[in-house]
Design a protein around this motif. Sequence first.
Motif: not given
Lengths: 441, 85
Positions: A34, A37, A39, A124, A44, A41
């Motif tokens: 990542n 960076g 985030e 995302l 991961q 949802q």
Amino acid sequence: MAKHETPLLDQLESGPWPSFVSDLKHQAEIRAKNEEGVEFQIPQDSVEDLLGVLELSYKHGRTHWKHGGIVGVFGYGGGVIGRYCDQPKLFPGVEHFHTMRVAQPCGKYYKTDFLRQLTKLWDLRGSGVTNMHGSTGDIILLGTTTPQLEEIFYTLTHEMNQDLGGSGSNLRTPADCLGESRCEYACYDSNALCHFLTNEFQDELHRPAFPYKFKFKLDACPNGCVASIARADMSFIGTWRDGIKVDQDAVNKYVENDPAYPPNAGAHKDGNWGPFDIEKEVLSLCPTKCMKFENKTLKIDNANCTRCMHCINTMPRALKIGDDRGLSILVGAKAPILDGAQMGSLLAPFVEVNPENDYEAITEVIENVWDWWMEEGKNRERLGELIMRQGFQKLLEVTGIDPMPQHVAYPRTNPYIFWKEDEVEGGWERDVAEYRKHHLR
Amino acid sequence: MSDLLSNKEESTKAVVDFLTKKAKNKTKFYIKDFYAIFPDDKPRAIKNVINAMVTDGILEFWSSGSTTMYGLKGAGKQHSSEGEE
């Protein structure tokens, strides 16, 4: 170190072809690192778990996916396909791993910033795994959870001016070839018609209306780059009514092996084919033998031409499609669910393509066919199966199209003609007394 | 359109009754199953009314990906049984 050991999947990477396993491992690594960076949802490690569940399926020889569900976005009955893993404890990252279908642009033309926006959204709110494109033609986004669906739908529709595609008992996203945008053989603007049909039949695309799926595919010429004849319940294939345009000088350049006139536009020039031979490579390969070359003149019996495109493809500088252009509508193709695979049958040999009147001639055929299929089609019965069950004659009746020779694929194979009373002079009634005057009992 | 189909309250009641009656054995139905409730109407008109009931939250879609079915909202297998809210 991968989360799951995947020896069986690793073996798939050993072949000479690009491997989806390598792609998935690559994506799993990107998510683990990542660097951007994001985030995330959804979990991961969802792609790691995807690899894990696939490995387990190979090991067990059976799937660990559950199929279908009530997932969707508000007001739409298609575009989202529920997927659940039946081993959620082992693979929590793919416990809910729904598929979204996104309508592809006509001719699959993209701007790079659109693709970046799409993949950013999917990194995302989804797994980042895509299938460009699925066999439906749509952009397939693989793997997200239910709460993300509305969020993704909102971004697609409000920020990207992009709609979901079709799934379920709906009209599926219409798919087309590049058409006039790139191709000299195009007999109509397939992009324009595809866009029109997509907008015109929005309701059928998003709200389930049919006994089963229904597909439109559009080929602007009989070369059929999207293979609509084999893949669509209703295919629209470009054609022309007048003759093939012949430039005799250019034909002779091909025959003389002029290097500026390579056969097949140079497509097979690396092979050792020897000099171009019009007899061997064009005339004898014509399926209806409707061409001859005498005294340096190519003659085509256009009435017998079946628009196979072979001669035009071979000598593109000499032969051009005709000027009186339109399309043919074929119906009933499908993959082998019942009765094996079926190709489309010709329903309307020539239909005008007129954007001025909103393609009236085309939408009329579509709506007549739908009315019949919605009324008579059984649950999960494709149009092609209904045609087989009730007969092509019935289809002609409901569409108001008169039978014509082009409807006959092979003459003299079926001795049965079912006349109706109103088609026969005098009907079924007859004067028996009059008959007996001439024929003794 | 028949009186039954054009009257929102009555058509909703007819559909809900039909589905409730069958709820013991079955919770998901094909669009064609609804034709029987409105024998005098065209499939397209019935489809519009049934889809409006989904929008109103009375019914819900269930899709296998290839086929779509309809059921009373909350009946049969739900998100929660898949470990979802």
